[in-house]
Design an enzyme around this catalytic site. Structure first.
Site, PDB file in Angstrom:
ATOM      1  N   LYS A  16      43.544  32.529  41.847  1.00  0.00           N
ATOM      2  CA  LYS A  16      42.876  32.709  40.541  1.00  0.00           C
ATOM      3  C   LYS A  16      41.605  31.846  40.483  1.00  0.00           C
ATOM      4  CE  LYS A  16      47.054  34.273  38.288  1.00  0.00           C
ATOM      5  NZ  LYS A  16      47.822  34.435  37.071  1.00  0.00           N
ATOM      6  N   HIS A  98      43.962  43.277  38.227  1.00  0.00           N
ATOM      7  CA  HIS A  98      44.850  42.178  37.823  1.00  0.00           C
ATOM      8  C   HIS A  98      44.818  42.084  36.307  1.00  0.00           C
ATOM      9  CE1 HIS A  98      46.504  38.188  37.207  1.00  0.00           C
ATOM     10  NE2 HIS A  98      47.083  38.340  38.387  1.00  0.00           N
ATOM     11  N   GLU A 146      53.513  43.388  37.104  1.00  0.00           N
ATOM     12  CA  GLU A 146      53.472  42.047  36.493  1.00  0.00           C
ATOM     13  C   GLU A 146      53.443  42.161  34.971  1.00  0.00           C
ATOM     14  OE1 GLU A 146      51.421  38.869  39.257  1.00  0.00           O
ATOM     15  OE2 GLU A 146      49.975  39.826  37.966  1.00  0.00           O
TER      16      GLU A 146
HETATM   17  O1  G3P Z   1      48.571  37.147  40.361  1.00  0.00           O
HETATM   18  C1  G3P Z   1      49.758  36.467  40.240  1.00  0.00           C
HETATM   19  C2  G3P Z   1      50.122  36.210  38.867  1.00  0.00           C
HETATM   20  O2  G3P Z   1      49.449  36.800  37.838  1.00  0.00           O
HETATM   21  C3  G3P Z   1      51.407  35.599  38.591  1.00  0.00           C
HETATM   22  O3  G3P Z   1      51.078  34.339  38.137  1.00  0.00           O
HETATM   23  O4  G3P Z   1      51.416  31.977  37.792  1.00  0.00           O
HETATM   24  O5  G3P Z   1      53.127  33.602  37.010  1.00  0.00           O
HETATM   25  O6  G3P Z   1      52.844  33.180  39.454  1.00  0.00           O
HETATM   26  P1  G3P Z   1      52.198  33.229  38.091  1.00  0.00           P
END
Ligand code: G3P
Length: 229
Positions: A16, A98, A146
């Site tokens: 990021k 994303h 996600e």
């Molecule tokens: O791109 C990976 C992401 O959005 C997940 O973030 O910090 O929850 O592992 P995190």
């Protein structure tokens, strides 16, 4: 120059714009990924900020991803991310859409096509199983599911919303069984990673659990071990 080919199961570490993951520290993450890969055999790629891509790709054999590309060609596109430039910098792939860099569906389709022309591996992020099914028709290499509300929370999608992962796997495979499914958001340890694999995911997309860990090598090793089954 990155020479290790992306394989599945895959751990994709998204740096990021974290302070801990830029510049020289981005290079250090790529080297950590290489060490964990050598120890476990689990494929690990690192998605770095645009300005760091060339230096990270030159620093070790870890596959490097851009965090975004634009569906442009050579020419008059000031400020855009040209897929060929990303490939020439030594990158193997790119994230697209994303949750923190969203683009409309038609732009996802065009970006996947352009990235493929530049021989980049494409991983498209989506937030729902329905969207996963729609995007599968564009034939990216992988789709990462996600739920945005879990990103950066440390609450793993694979445990808090298991049905989102399994429904996405089903939706994607129904459209195109060749498209891989990753999952991400809140995944921080080997147990979370193992749970993701049990739900049918073929890899994980992680950020804070590794990038902000006190010992990133240990955190990544734990994730990789979790994926060894
Ligand atoms: O791109 C990976 C992401 O959005 C997940 O973030 O910090 O929850 O592992 P995190």
């Amino acid at each position: 120059m990155s020479v290790i080919i992306v394989q599945y199961p895959l751990i994709l570490v998204n740096l990021k714009t974290y302070e801990e993951g830029m510049g020289q520290r981005a290079i250090e993450f790529a080297r950590i990924a290489e060490r964990v890969y050598e120890k476990t055999g689990i494929s690990i790629a690192v998605a770095a900020q645009a300005v760091d891509l060339g230096a990270v790709a030159d620093s070790c054999e870890t596959p490097v991803f851009a965090q975004h590309v634009d569906p442009v060609t050579y020419g008059k596109y000031t400020g855009h991310m040209l897929p060929e430039a990303v490939a020439e910098a030594g990158c193997e792939g790119t994230l697209l859409n994303h949750s923190e860099r969203q683009i409309p569906l038609n732009v996802i389709e065009a970006s996947v096509a352009r990235a493929k022309e530049a021989d980049l591996v494409t991983v498209v992020c989506v937030d729902t199983p329905d969207k996963a099914g729609l995007v599968a028709a564009f034939e990216p290499d992988a789709i990462a599911i996600e739920p945005p509300e879990l990103i950066g929370t440390g609450i793993p999608v694979s445990k808090a919303r298991p049905e989102v992962v399994s429904d996405s796997v089903e939706a994607v495979k129904k459209v195109n069984p060749k498209v891989k499914v990753l999952c991400g958001a809140g995944i921080t340890n080997g147990e979370d990673a193992r749970a993701a694999m049990k739900l049918g995911a073929e890899g994980i997309l992680v950020a804070s659990g590794v990038v902000k860990a006190e010992d990133p090598y240990k955190a990544l090793l734990d994730l990789a071990r979790g994926m060894q089954g």
